[in-house]
Design a protein around this motif. Sequence first.
Motif, PDB file in Angstrom:
ATOM      1  N   VAL A 109     -43.769 -14.048  44.302  1.00 22.67           N
ATOM      2  CA  VAL A 109     -42.511 -14.095  43.556  1.00 22.67           C
ATOM      3  C   VAL A 109     -41.380 -13.884  44.547  1.00 22.67           C
ATOM      4  CG1 VAL A 109     -41.237 -13.141  41.576  1.00 22.67           C
ATOM      5  CG2 VAL A 109     -43.728 -12.938  41.657  1.00 22.67           C
ATOM      6  N   VAL A 110     -40.552 -14.930  44.743  1.00 23.87           N
ATOM      7  CA  VAL A 110     -39.410 -14.781  45.652  1.00 23.87           C
ATOM      8  C   VAL A 110     -38.280 -14.185  44.828  1.00 23.87           C
ATOM      9  CG1 VAL A 110     -37.858 -15.923  47.286  1.00 23.87           C
ATOM     10  CG2 VAL A 110     -40.140 -16.850  46.871  1.00 23.87           C
ATOM     11  N   ALA A 111     -38.132 -12.889  44.919  1.00 25.56           N
ATOM     12  CA  ALA A 111     -37.132 -12.221  44.084  1.00 25.56           C
ATOM     13  C   ALA A 111     -36.899 -10.804  44.573  1.00 25.56           C
ATOM     14  CB  ALA A 111     -37.618 -12.188  42.631  1.00 25.56           C
ATOM     15  N   ASP A 112     -35.812 -10.253  44.062  1.00 29.62           N
ATOM     16  CA  ASP A 112     -35.503  -8.854  44.342  1.00 29.62           C
ATOM     17  C   ASP A 112     -36.408  -7.995  43.453  1.00 29.62           C
ATOM     18  OD1 ASP A 112     -34.420  -6.303  44.388  1.00 29.62           O
ATOM     19  OD2 ASP A 112     -32.372  -7.066  44.685  1.00 29.62           O
ATOM     20  N   LEU A 113     -37.156  -7.114  44.074  1.00 24.66           N
ATOM     21  CA  LEU A 113     -38.109  -6.315  43.291  1.00 24.66           C
ATOM     22  C   LEU A 113     -37.403  -5.454  42.252  1.00 24.66           C
ATOM     23  CD1 LEU A 113     -38.556  -2.981  44.166  1.00 24.66           C
ATOM     24  CD2 LEU A 113     -38.989  -4.124  46.320  1.00 24.66           C
ATOM     25  N   PHE A 114     -36.142  -5.075  42.525  1.00 26.98           N
ATOM     26  CA  PHE A 114     -35.428  -4.222  41.564  1.00 26.98           C
ATOM     27  C   PHE A 114     -35.042  -4.992  40.300  1.00 26.98           C
ATOM     28  CE2 PHE A 114     -34.731  -2.228  45.727  1.00 26.98           C
ATOM     29  CZ  PHE A 114     -35.378  -1.028  45.469  1.00 26.98           C
ATOM     30  N   GLU A 115     -35.116  -6.311  40.372  1.00 23.39           N
ATOM     31  CA  GLU A 115     -34.913  -7.112  39.163  1.00 23.39           C
ATOM     32  C   GLU A 115     -36.253  -7.391  38.475  1.00 23.39           C
ATOM     33  OE1 GLU A 115     -32.733 -10.626  40.154  1.00 23.39           O
ATOM     34  OE2 GLU A 115     -31.119  -9.449  41.077  1.00 23.39           O
ATOM     35  N   ILE A 116     -37.250  -7.687  39.305  1.00 22.35           N
ATOM     36  CA  ILE A 116     -38.550  -8.116  38.751  1.00 22.35           C
ATOM     37  C   ILE A 116     -39.359  -6.973  38.153  1.00 22.35           C
ATOM     38  CG2 ILE A 116     -40.851  -8.949  39.516  1.00 22.35           C
ATOM     39  CD1 ILE A 116     -38.909 -11.177  39.073  1.00 22.35           C
ATOM     40  N   ILE A 117     -39.418  -5.859  38.852  1.00 19.93           N
ATOM     41  CA  ILE A 117     -40.312  -4.783  38.404  1.00 19.93           C
ATOM     42  C   ILE A 117     -39.903  -4.226  37.029  1.00 19.93           C
ATOM     43  CG2 ILE A 117     -41.340  -2.511  38.995  1.00 19.93           C
ATOM     44  CD1 ILE A 117     -42.382  -4.940  40.623  1.00 19.93           C
ATOM     45  N   PRO A 118     -38.615  -3.988  36.759  1.00 16.84           N
ATOM     46  CA  PRO A 118     -38.277  -3.527  35.391  1.00 16.84           C
ATOM     47  C   PRO A 118     -38.658  -4.547  34.311  1.00 16.84           C
ATOM     48  CG  PRO A 118     -36.468  -3.102  36.905  1.00 16.84           C
ATOM     49  CD  PRO A 118     -37.453  -3.939  37.643  1.00 16.84           C
ATOM     50  N   VAL A 119     -38.538  -5.839  34.622  1.00 16.51           N
ATOM     51  CA  VAL A 119     -38.939  -6.870  33.643  1.00 16.51           C
ATOM     52  C   VAL A 119     -40.447  -6.790  33.409  1.00 16.51           C
ATOM     53  CG1 VAL A 119     -39.061  -9.359  33.169  1.00 16.51           C
ATOM     54  CG2 VAL A 119     -37.052  -8.411  34.347  1.00 16.51           C
ATOM     55  N   LEU A 120     -41.172  -6.689  34.509  1.00 21.57           N
ATOM     56  CA  LEU A 120     -42.638  -6.575  34.420  1.00 21.57           C
ATOM     57  C   LEU A 120     -43.016  -5.331  33.613  1.00 21.57           C
ATOM     58  CD1 LEU A 120     -45.463  -7.564  35.416  1.00 21.57           C
ATOM     59  CD2 LEU A 120     -45.159  -6.094  37.399  1.00 21.57           C
ATOM     60  N   ASN A 121     -42.310  -4.256  33.901  1.00 26.02           N
ATOM     61  CA  ASN A 121     -42.571  -2.992  33.201  1.00 26.02           C
ATOM     62  C   ASN A 121     -42.391  -3.159  31.689  1.00 26.02           C
ATOM     63  OD1 ASN A 121     -43.117  -0.366  32.763  1.00 26.02           O
ATOM     64  ND2 ASN A 121     -41.206   0.451  33.570  1.00 26.02           N
ATOM     65  N   ARG A 122     -41.287  -3.808  31.293  1.00 26.14           N
ATOM     66  CA  ARG A 122     -41.024  -4.023  29.854  1.00 26.14           C
ATOM     67  C   ARG A 122     -42.142  -4.840  29.218  1.00 26.14           C
ATOM     68  NH1 ARG A 122     -35.647  -4.433  31.341  1.00 26.14           N
ATOM     69  NH2 ARG A 122     -35.653  -6.701  31.382  1.00 26.14           N
ATOM     70  N   LYS A 123     -42.558  -5.897  29.937  1.00 25.97           N
ATOM     71  CA  LYS A 123     -43.619  -6.776  29.401  1.00 25.97           C
ATOM     72  C   LYS A 123     -44.923  -5.996  29.243  1.00 25.97           C
ATOM     73  CE  LYS A 123     -41.625 -10.814  29.141  1.00 25.97           C
ATOM     74  NZ  LYS A 123     -41.332 -11.252  27.775  1.00 25.97           N
ATOM     75  N   LEU A 124     -45.234  -5.184  30.247  1.00 25.80           N
ATOM     76  CA  LEU A 124     -46.489  -4.430  30.192  1.00 25.80           C
ATOM     77  C   LEU A 124     -46.470  -3.423  29.048  1.00 25.80           C
ATOM     78  CD1 LEU A 124     -47.117  -3.831  34.013  1.00 25.80           C
ATOM     79  CD2 LEU A 124     -48.415  -5.319  32.490  1.00 25.80           C
ATOM     80  N   LEU A 125     -45.304  -2.808  28.832  1.00 29.37           N
ATOM     81  CA  LEU A 125     -45.190  -1.859  27.721  1.00 29.37           C
ATOM     82  C   LEU A 125     -45.393  -2.561  26.392  1.00 29.37           C
ATOM     83  CD1 LEU A 125     -42.264   0.464  28.843  1.00 29.37           C
ATOM     84  CD2 LEU A 125     -44.615   1.141  28.366  1.00 29.37           C
ATOM     85  N   GLU A 126     -44.821  -3.776  26.285  1.00 34.48           N
ATOM     86  CA  GLU A 126     -45.002  -4.559  25.050  1.00 34.48           C
ATOM     87  C   GLU A 126     -46.484  -4.824  24.798  1.00 34.48           C
ATOM     88  OE1 GLU A 126     -40.921  -7.067  25.584  1.00 34.48           O
ATOM     89  OE2 GLU A 126     -42.736  -8.254  25.181  1.00 34.48           O
ATOM     90  N   VAL A 127     -47.178  -5.230  25.861  1.00 31.90           N
ATOM     91  CA  VAL A 127     -48.620  -5.525  25.736  1.00 31.90           C
ATOM     92  C   VAL A 127     -49.365  -4.252  25.347  1.00 31.90           C
ATOM     93  CG1 VAL A 127     -50.688  -6.272  26.993  1.00 31.90           C
ATOM     94  CG2 VAL A 127     -48.505  -7.425  27.396  1.00 31.90           C
ATOM     95  N   ALA A 128     -49.016  -3.135  26.036  1.00 29.13           N
ATOM     96  CA  ALA A 128     -49.708  -1.863  25.763  1.00 29.13           C
ATOM     97  C   ALA A 128     -49.480  -1.425  24.311  1.00 29.13           C
ATOM     98  CB  ALA A 128     -49.229  -0.783  26.727  1.00 29.13           C
ATOM     99  N   GLU A 129     -48.267  -1.629  23.790  1.00 30.15           N
ATOM    100  CA  GLU A 129     -47.956  -1.218  22.413  1.00 30.15           C
ATOM    101  C   GLU A 129     -48.728  -2.038  21.397  1.00 30.15           C
ATOM    102  OE1 GLU A 129     -43.727  -1.352  22.167  1.00 30.15           O
ATOM    103  OE2 GLU A 129     -43.547   0.443  23.409  1.00 30.15           O
ATOM    104  N   LYS A 130     -48.939  -3.320  21.720  1.00 27.94           N
ATOM    105  CA  LYS A 130     -49.653  -4.207  20.783  1.00 27.94           C
ATOM    106  C   LYS A 130     -51.132  -3.826  20.662  1.00 27.94           C
ATOM    107  CE  LYS A 130     -46.789  -8.269  21.096  1.00 27.94           C
ATOM    108  NZ  LYS A 130     -46.587  -9.400  21.969  1.00 27.94           N
ATOM    109  N   LYS A 131     -51.665  -3.158  21.686  1.00 21.19           N
ATOM    110  CA  LYS A 131     -53.114  -2.862  21.701  1.00 21.19           C
ATOM    111  C   LYS A 131     -53.479  -1.850  20.632  1.00 21.19           C
ATOM    112  CE  LYS A 131     -54.868  -4.100  26.215  1.00 21.19           C
ATOM    113  NZ  LYS A 131     -55.358  -3.600  27.467  1.00 21.19           N
TER     114      LYS A 131
END
Length: 319
Positions: free
Chosen positions: A297-319
């Motif tokens: 991923v060619v990107a600033d990690l400070f932009e990508i990681i919070p997005v990834l974090n939100r997505k992972l939380l969504e997945v975790a909540e659905k479980k």
Amino acid sequence: MKKIGILVELKNDRIKKTNYGVITLARKQGCELYALVLNGNAAAYKKQLQQYGIEKIIDITAEAEPIEWNPVKWAKAIIAAMEHFGITTLCGLTSAQGKDLLPRIAAYLDAPLVMDCTDLNLNERTVKKSQFSGKTIATIKIAGQHYIFGIRPNAIEAKTATGEAEVIPFQTHVESDGLAVKEIKQQALKGIDLTEADIIISGGRGMENSDNFDILFECAEPIGAAVGASRAAVDAGWVSHSMQVGQTGKTVNPKVYIACGISGSVQHFAGMKTAGIIIAVNTDPQAAIVQKCDYFVVADLFEIIPVLNRKLLEVAEKK
Ligand SMILES: Cc1cc2nc3c(=O)[nH]c(=O)nc-3n(C[C@H](O)[C@H](O)[C@H](O)COP(=O)(O)OP(=O)(O)OC[C@H]3O[C@@H](n4cnc5c(N)ncnc54)[C@H](O)[C@@H]3O)c2cc1C
């Protein structure tokens, strides 16, 4: 039939997963397998150990009461068990505990010692170990009455077997040769042990400071991942050395390794190249890690990681 002893390492009363690779390698030698468990209520581990082909579990107690961690006493207790059961080859992990015990045992027995082994052939009396960050593999010929090996954690894929193990208590009394352990300080480890983790998210110099590592810990938590680091981050004092992945840090073997702000030096790669999937987040499309990862991923990690974090939380909540 020759007998191999496997020094089983426990962590928080559980068998470290990395032991199973050692047992698998020992099993390949066609010898009788003895698991040596130190003061660890060995019967509790019978099921797990027999699943990997262990035939005998030796529950070693060095005194009537459990003793504190004293490597001299434990080395002598292990030797006493080896002599009692006729074990001539001992395999352990090249871990902090293994480095504390195996060289002492080898010195007492005047036996050859090879640490960081990646393969073993007792019939041919050869052992392999990687050198120069994995660029070359040395094949070492061994000779002697006893052999002591430290196996590189995660270097061998663990494979299950069938069978039934017998638990045998073994009690011995040993002197410490004047060495007394005055204090043991346990380093506070955040999260899961790197060498045991299935998912690792690591940060490098791109993390910029210690506080920023919190975003990696936040991201790691819902997916049960461990947090690692490059040496640059460790040398900068942002995180402890226990989190360092690489040649002078830990060798890891997760299913997924996410490298954030890490350029991909050979020394870092030496510690994580066997990861199932490598994902890199880096602002520089020319970074060396591009050539070595599965997803980039060619990107600033400070932009990508919070997005990834939100997505992972969504997945975790659905479980
Ligand atoms: C004998 C020896 C042993 C060593 N052992 C180890 C070892 O065990 N482990 C280890 O890791 N290293 C080890 N090293 C050091 C190694 O050579 C490298 O210096 C080190 O791995 C570099 O760490 P890094 O990738 O974090 O830093 P850098 O190489 O400086 O890379 C930082 C990366 O972050 C990217 N970046 C910056 N900001 C951002 C952002 N906001 N978002 C996304 N990306 C960003 C940059 O583009 C760059 O690619 C060893 C060296 C020697 C000589």
